[in-house]
Design a protein around this motif. Structure first.
Motif, PDB file in Angstrom:
ATOM      1  N   SER A 154       8.070  -7.596  28.630  1.00 25.52           N
ATOM      2  CA  SER A 154       8.028  -8.917  28.735  1.00 25.52           C
ATOM      3  C   SER A 154       7.796  -9.570  27.275  1.00 25.52           C
ATOM      4  O   SER A 154       7.657  -8.862  26.588  1.00 25.52           O
ATOM      5  CB  SER A 154       6.774  -9.465  29.740  1.00 25.52           C
ATOM      6  OG  SER A 154       6.887 -10.726  30.023  1.00 25.52           O
ATOM      7  N   SER A 155       6.961 -10.813  27.368  1.00 23.23           N
ATOM      8  CA  SER A 155       6.652 -11.074  26.187  1.00 23.23           C
ATOM      9  C   SER A 155       5.421 -12.149  26.545  1.00 23.23           C
ATOM     10  O   SER A 155       5.282 -12.436  27.530  1.00 23.23           O
ATOM     11  CB  SER A 155       7.936 -12.369  25.572  1.00 23.23           C
ATOM     12  OG  SER A 155       7.532 -12.686  24.250  1.00 23.23           O
ATOM     13  N   SER A 156       4.564 -12.403  25.422  1.00 28.68           N
ATOM     14  CA  SER A 156       3.382 -12.839  25.648  1.00 28.68           C
ATOM     15  C   SER A 156       3.251 -13.593  26.975  1.00 28.68           C
ATOM     16  O   SER A 156       2.112 -13.390  27.652  1.00 28.68           O
ATOM     17  CB  SER A 156       2.895 -13.487  24.367  1.00 28.68           C
ATOM     18  OG  SER A 156       3.506 -12.915  23.147  1.00 28.68           O
ATOM     19  N   VAL A 170       3.373 -11.493  29.888  1.00 31.21           N
ATOM     20  CA  VAL A 170       2.402 -10.490  29.925  1.00 31.21           C
ATOM     21  C   VAL A 170       1.117 -11.290  30.479  1.00 31.21           C
ATOM     22  O   VAL A 170       0.346 -10.367  31.222  1.00 31.21           O
ATOM     23  CB  VAL A 170       2.297  -9.952  28.726  1.00 31.21           C
ATOM     24  CG1 VAL A 170       1.022  -8.795  28.662  1.00 31.21           C
ATOM     25  CG2 VAL A 170       3.348  -9.142  28.242  1.00 31.21           C
ATOM     26  N   ASP A 193       5.767  -5.332  25.221  1.00 33.44           N
ATOM     27  CA  ASP A 193       5.445  -6.817  24.919  1.00 33.44           C
ATOM     28  C   ASP A 193       6.025  -6.874  23.667  1.00 33.44           C
ATOM     29  O   ASP A 193       5.631  -6.495  22.560  1.00 33.44           O
ATOM     30  CB  ASP A 193       3.889  -6.795  24.781  1.00 33.44           C
ATOM     31  CG  ASP A 193       3.449  -8.317  24.675  1.00 33.44           C
ATOM     32  OD1 ASP A 193       4.369  -9.028  24.782  1.00 33.44           O
ATOM     33  OD2 ASP A 193       2.482  -8.478  24.391  1.00 33.44           O
ATOM     34  N   ASP A 252      -0.989 -11.380  20.475  1.00 35.55           N
ATOM     35  CA  ASP A 252      -1.505 -10.646  21.803  1.00 35.55           C
ATOM     36  C   ASP A 252      -2.363  -9.800  21.416  1.00 35.55           C
ATOM     37  O   ASP A 252      -2.938  -8.823  22.529  1.00 35.55           O
ATOM     38  CB  ASP A 252      -0.015 -10.152  22.470  1.00 35.55           C
ATOM     39  CG  ASP A 252       0.516 -11.192  23.029  1.00 35.55           C
ATOM     40  OD1 ASP A 252       0.296 -12.444  23.027  1.00 35.55           O
ATOM     41  OD2 ASP A 252       1.667 -11.126  23.802  1.00 35.55           O
TER      42      ASP A 252
END
Lengths: 349, 258
Positions: A77-79, A82, A103, A120
């Motif tokens: 996923s991405s930030s 997440v 991530d 992150d």
């Protein structure tokens, strides 16, 4: 094996397949989506499990289920995605099932943007969800390293029955570089004594994170902390550049470290004895090595693509015993060597 | 040892553990557990069954079923069961959850599990209230019904309308078997047992998503005696949530014994 031109997201996906990934559950989000798309193409033809979930919340709980079933499993996923996964990650950490998460970090807070950041760091290395736990967090600086760390992440997750997060900023996911991917391997499918497979001729097994008696939950936490100590002892990774004779050091990870290395080389050309320290494991953070370094050099400069998150760990390691300066770029802006060189010169004074 | 001319006609199902449950006196969770246990025994699937129960009164279900079991996060049992079933397609995976879980926090997960036609079986116990946290308004709380978070009775203008999950899920082409039953008297308990068996047979035949919504009571949080709660179930719950078969796909019709 051959060197080929790979996009970061696709190299990570292919590397996971070669590591024996059996099941993937994810949700589209930029700048991670090519990873999901790659697996969507490849996994069905390999007779492996691929599901595009209805949300990151569902995706991580599917991962939790497949991991509880003993499969080699991951999500990516991405930030903001997440952030949504943190509930599931807390359950996974407590239940001690092995999970790999990638991530590809983007701009925040909030919806932010789709440009690369390292913001992150806190949510990944400091636990993220509720309760006391830390995933192992590995930060690649190249497409090659992203592929290698992803491959190894599965072994680490299974060795410690924990979460391993490959934390790459959006640059690593999006750029193309030559890389030599690890060889495909067979995975060992022996019963490990905890996975849910149906109680055929054995006692039933339970995967849970619920312990109503405080004394019981205390014992679970003591065990988790013990495991964490082992991880802190065994899994610290970092790379050092030009530090042997250095009087000054720059500390940076991921893309920021690549940019900083160029600036360090330029500074060297100007006669400044500066080197670069690059943490690869963000958790466990190389506290001991940074502490040693802080006794050796006159000052430290921390460079990040955030407002100074790893900076806190550097200060903790160095105990503020020497001057520590910080240069950060936020919002998805990426530092250039031209930005970093003056910061090195300022540090030298 | 039994005497020569005696036979066992009633016993604890093998699929249940012989422990005291945490359920309140008069609650029908015990009845429903027993029905599921009996059917698992009858189908001979105890060793290949994996249960998943999330947060709510179902949270301790893993203590009561003698099968492999996973405790899921609130609302996420259908997602967790999806992961388990996809990596163990030859196992029987069931979830067991209440209305606060399935019809509020887990609405997305249940709808999409049904939409995907996930080959799992869902036992959805609807007692119109959040039991474990002490009787708050659930998505299925009846209009006018008093709970600790609707102390003046559920006002649909302010608090919205109850969800009819069986009817909603029956719209999903991926769902193969969606029915609603009740356990307020022996006849209906028998009907529920048949539905539980049919639902598990749907899964055993790889025929897709199956769900049995079971109307249940909560004497503790309804503030009633056990008998009063059974009457409420019969007189208030059943008319509002009509019993019936909401979706029985053609492919599974032959599996159903009337």
């Amino acid at each position: 094996m051959t060197r080929e031109l790979w996009k970061g997201n696709e190299a990570i996906a292919e590397s996971a397949l070669r590591a024996g990934l059996e099941a993937y559950f994810g949700y589209p989000i930029t700048p991670q989506t090519e990873l999901l798309e790659y697996l969507a193409r490849k996994m069905p033809e390999m007779k492996r499990v691929f599901i595009q979930a209805e949300s990151e919340v569902a995706a991580i709980n599917m991962v939790y289920g497949a991991a509880a079933g003993g499969a080699r499993v991951m999500s990516s996923s991405s930030s903001p995605g997440v952030s949504l996964m943190q509930e599931g990650l807390s359950y996974i950490a407590a239940s001690e099932v092995p999970v790999v998460l990638v991530d590809i970090m983007r701009g925040g807070p909030g919806l932010g943007n789709i440009a690369p950041t390292q913001a992150d760091y806190f949510q990944l290395t400091k636990g993220g969800g509720h309760g006391d736990y830390h995933p192992i967090v590995l930060a690649p600086a190249t497409v090659q390293e992203a592929a290698d760390l992803t491959y190894e992440a599965f072994d680490l997750a299974e060795k410690y029955r924990c979460i391993v997060i490959v934390a790459a900023d959006g640059n690593i996911g999006q750029m193309m570089e030559p890389a030599e991917l690890p060889a495909p391997r067979q995975i060992d499918k022996r019963d490990r004594g905890w996975e849910l497979t149906g109680a055929v001729g054995r006692e039933r097994r339970i995967i849970t994170s619920l312990y109503m008696q405080p004394e019981d939950l205390e014992q679970v936490n003591v065990r988790l902390q013990g495991k964490q100590k082992q991880i802190e002892q065994n899994e610290v990774r970092y790379q050092e550049y030009l530090l042997d004779d250095a009087e000054y050091a720059v500390i940076a990870f991921g893309t920021a470290a690549r940019v900083a290395l160029t600036a360090v080389k330029w500074a060297r050309a100007k006669g400044i004895r500066v080197g670069l320290f690059r943490p690869i494991s963000l958790f466990p953070f190389p506290y001991a090595r940074v502490a040693e370094l802080s006794k050796k050099v006159r000052a430290l400069l921390v460079v990040e693509m955030n407002a100074g998150q790893m900076l806190e760990d550097v200060r903790l390691a160095a105990r503020d015993a020497l001057p520590i300066s910080f240069f950060g770029k936020m919002g998805g802006t990426v530092p250039f060597p031209d930005d970093v060189l003056p910061e090195i010169e300022k540090m030298v004074g | 040892m039994l005497a020569k001319n005696m036979q066992v006609v009633y016993k604890m199902p093998d699929a249940l553990t012989d422990v005291v449950t945490h359920y309140c006196p008069g609650c029908t969770h015990g009845v429903i557990h027993r029905l599921i246990g009996e059917v698992i025994d009858e189908l001979g699937i105890r060793e290949k069954t994996i249960g998943v129960a999330p947060v709510g009164c179902s949270v301790f279900a893993y203590n009561y079923f003698d099968t492999d079991f996973a405790e899921a996060a609130h609302g996420r049992a259908p997602a967790m069961a999806t992961g388990l079933k996809r990596v163990h397609p030859d196992r029987v995976v069931f979830t067991y959850h209440g209305d606060g879980d399935l019809a509020a926090i887990g609405t997305a997960e249940i709808i999409h599990a049904a939409a995907r036609g996930e080959n799992i079986t869902v036992f959805f116990v609807n007692n119109a209230v959040y039991g474990m946290t002490g009787g708050q308004m659930a998505p299925t709380t009846l209009p006018g019904m008093t709970t600790t978070s609707s102390p003046r009775g559920r006002d649909v203008e302010l608090q919205g309308f109850p969800l009819h999950m069986a009817e909603m899920l029956a719209q999903m082409p991926g769902a193969s078997y969606i029915v609603r039953r009740s356990v307020h008297d022996p006849g209906h308990i028998n009907q529920t047992r048949k539905a539980i068996k049919a639902a598990l047979k749907v899964q055993l035949n790889q025929a897709g998503f199956s769900l049995v919504e079971i109307l249940s009571n909560c004497p503790t949080n309804w503030g009633m005696s056990a008998m009063e709660s059974m009457n409420f179930l019969k007189e208030q719950m059943v008319p509002f949530y009509p019993l019936g078969d909401y979706r029985i796909a053609d492919a599974v019709k032959s599996l159903i014994v009337k």
